[in-house]
Design a protein around this motif. Structure first.
Motif, short mmCIF file in Angstrom:
data_model
loop_
_atom_site.label_atom_id
_atom_site.label_comp_id
_atom_site.label_asym_id
_atom_site.label_seq_id
_atom_site.Cartn_x
_atom_site.Cartn_y
_atom_site.Cartn_z
N GLY A 1 -35.45 89.05 -23.41
CA GLY A 1 -36.55 88.65 -22.55
C GLY A 1 -36.48 89.25 -21.17
O GLY A 1 -36.99 88.68 -20.20
N LEU A 2 -35.88 90.45 -21.06
CA LEU A 2 -35.67 91.08 -19.75
C LEU A 2 -36.73 92.13 -19.41
O LEU A 2 -36.80 92.58 -18.26
CB LEU A 2 -34.29 91.75 -19.70
CG LEU A 2 -33.09 90.81 -19.88
CD1 LEU A 2 -31.80 91.63 -19.96
CD2 LEU A 2 -33.01 89.81 -18.75
N VAL A 3 -37.54 92.51 -20.37
CA VAL A 3 -38.51 93.60 -20.15
C VAL A 3 -39.72 93.08 -19.37
O VAL A 3 -40.35 92.10 -19.76
CB VAL A 3 -38.98 94.20 -21.48
CG1 VAL A 3 -40.08 95.23 -21.25
CG2 VAL A 3 -37.80 94.86 -22.20
N GLU A 4 -40.03 93.77 -18.28
CA GLU A 4 -41.21 93.42 -17.49
C GLU A 4 -42.41 94.29 -17.85
O GLU A 4 -43.54 93.81 -17.92
CB GLU A 4 -40.91 93.55 -16.00
CG GLU A 4 -39.92 92.51 -15.50
CD GLU A 4 -39.92 92.38 -13.99
OE1 GLU A 4 -40.33 93.35 -13.31
OE2 GLU A 4 -39.51 91.33 -13.50
N GLU A 5 -42.16 95.58 -18.05
CA GLU A 5 -43.24 96.49 -18.42
C GLU A 5 -42.63 97.73 -19.06
O GLU A 5 -41.44 98.03 -18.86
CB GLU A 5 -44.07 96.89 -17.19
CG GLU A 5 -43.27 97.53 -16.07
CD GLU A 5 -44.12 97.79 -14.82
OE1 GLU A 5 -45.34 97.63 -14.88
OE2 GLU A 5 -43.53 98.17 -13.78
N VAL A 6 -43.45 98.41 -19.85
CA VAL A 6 -42.98 99.59 -20.56
C VAL A 6 -43.94 100.75 -20.29
O VAL A 6 -45.16 100.56 -20.27
CB VAL A 6 -42.92 99.34 -22.09
CG1 VAL A 6 -42.41 100.59 -22.81
CG2 VAL A 6 -42.04 98.14 -22.40
N PHE A 7 -43.37 101.93 -20.07
CA PHE A 7 -44.15 103.17 -19.95
C PHE A 7 -43.93 103.96 -21.24
O PHE A 7 -42.79 104.24 -21.61
CB PHE A 7 -43.71 103.98 -18.74
CG PHE A 7 -43.90 103.25 -17.44
CD1 PHE A 7 -45.11 103.28 -16.78
CD2 PHE A 7 -42.86 102.52 -16.88
CE1 PHE A 7 -45.30 102.60 -15.59
CE2 PHE A 7 -43.03 101.83 -15.69
CZ PHE A 7 -44.26 101.87 -15.04
N ALA A 8 -45.03 104.30 -21.91
CA ALA A 8 -44.92 104.99 -23.20
C ALA A 8 -45.95 106.10 -23.31
O ALA A 8 -47.11 105.93 -22.92
CB ALA A 8 -45.10 103.99 -24.33
N THR A 9 -45.50 107.23 -23.84
CA THR A 9 -46.45 108.30 -24.15
C THR A 9 -47.25 107.89 -25.39
O THR A 9 -46.88 106.95 -26.11
CB THR A 9 -45.72 109.61 -24.43
OG1 THR A 9 -44.86 109.43 -25.59
CG2 THR A 9 -44.88 110.05 -23.25
N GLU A 10 -48.32 108.60 -25.63
CA GLU A 10 -49.17 108.27 -26.77
C GLU A 10 -48.40 108.34 -28.09
O GLU A 10 -48.51 107.46 -28.94
CB GLU A 10 -50.38 109.22 -26.81
CG GLU A 10 -51.36 108.92 -27.93
CD GLU A 10 -52.56 109.85 -27.93
OE1 GLU A 10 -53.40 109.73 -28.83
OE2 GLU A 10 -52.64 110.71 -27.01
N SER A 11 -47.60 109.41 -28.25
CA SER A 11 -46.85 109.56 -29.50
C SER A 11 -45.77 108.49 -29.64
O SER A 11 -45.56 107.95 -30.74
CB SER A 11 -46.22 110.96 -29.56
OG SER A 11 -45.34 111.17 -28.45
N ALA A 12 -45.08 108.15 -28.54
CA ALA A 12 -44.03 107.13 -28.60
C ALA A 12 -44.64 105.76 -28.90
O ALA A 12 -44.08 104.96 -29.66
CB ALA A 12 -43.25 107.08 -27.29
#
Length: 274
Positions: free
Chosen positions: A58-69
């Motif tokens: 429960g530590l994730v605040e936000e994620v940055f992801a490319t379209e393919s990922a």
């Protein structure tokens, strides 16, 4: 007579969204530096394995992801706040040669030495002035594997939340409490007051590992020194026992991670036997 086509007004909402996303990427990039992580109380976890392990805590605040990922890891990202980014932005957030296209901003877990000690731990690992992040991550992984109640970094040790340390821990940093304390003497005093035997590895120890089964069966905290010179004589003298690892070959000493693996395993083994 020419007719001028109407100029389409800019999409203000889209522009604002792109500006906000860029600002988030810039803020996240600052977490690649120790000062940025310390000020924000946040760190970056890169790649699906670390992101998944952080999400379970429960530590994730936000994620940055490319379209393919995002497409590859749709199941993992379900329920998380995800910001689409370009390959270029993902590379700016990455510390690896081949970016995974998936980086999470995570909260540093709230860990407290007093809370760990109040639970009556049987085994702890303490690293003093450890400078190599790969070794730090390996020690965290070892502490987790051997059932240690916590991994403590004291003195001027490397930040355990830097990228290389996180990767070397193989996700164990999310499984075992990791505590950072600057005052080594205060840490050792607290451990002894909690009933833990302080054990250090030295080349001229007063106990051989071969003869230490009874000693290792007791609640203990192993103290490991920096890579180059090991524990200082002053800190080694603070231990209750200085244990020597017998070596039949020509090597004069062991890497700190190798020594820690032997010590923590032997203690865990002795404690299992009761």
């Amino acid at each position: 007579m020419s007719t001028r086509l109407p100029v389409k007004p800019p999409d203000i909402s889209l522009t604002a969204a792109l500006t906000e996303r860029s600002a988030r990427v810039v803020a996240a990039a600052k977490l690649q530096r120790h000062t940025g992580r310390r000020r924000a109380g946040r760190f970056l976890a890169e790649g699906p394995n670390l992101v998944e392990a952080a999400a379970r805590r429960g530590l994730v605040e936000e994620v940055f992801a490319t379209e393919s990922a995002a497409a590859r890891h749709a199941g993992l990202l379900a329920g998380l706040t995800v910001h689409p980014v370009t390959e270029r932005a993902a590379k700016a957030l990455s510390e690896t040669v081949t970016p995974a296209g998936l980086v999470a901003v995570c909260r540093v877990p709230d860990t407290d030495l007093g809370e760990v000690l109040s639970a009556g731990p049987a085994l702890l690992a303490v690293a003093v002035d450890l400078s190599e992040p790969g070794n730090a991550g390996t020690l965290i992984r070892l502490a987790d594997a051997m059932g240690a109640a916590a991994m403590i970094f004291s003195g001027h040790s490397v930040d355990p939340y830097n990228g290389k340390c996180l990767r070397s821990s193989a996700g164990s940093i999310f499984s075992v409490p990791v505590i950072v304390e600057t005052d080594t003497a205060a840490v050792l005093t607290a451990l002894r007051a909690a009933g833990l035997k302080l054990l250090a590895t030295t080349l001229d120890g007063d106990v051989s590992m071969d003869d230490a089964d009874a000693l290792l069966g007791e609640p203990a905290a192993w103290i490991f020194g920096p890579e180059a010179q090991g524990l200082s004589p002053v800190l080694a003298a603070l231990a209750d026992h200085r244990v020597t690892i017998p070596m039949a070959g020509g090597a004069e000493s062991l890497n700190v991670a190798a020594a820690a693996a032997i010590c923590l395993y032997q203690s865990a083994r002795a404690q299992r036997r009761g």
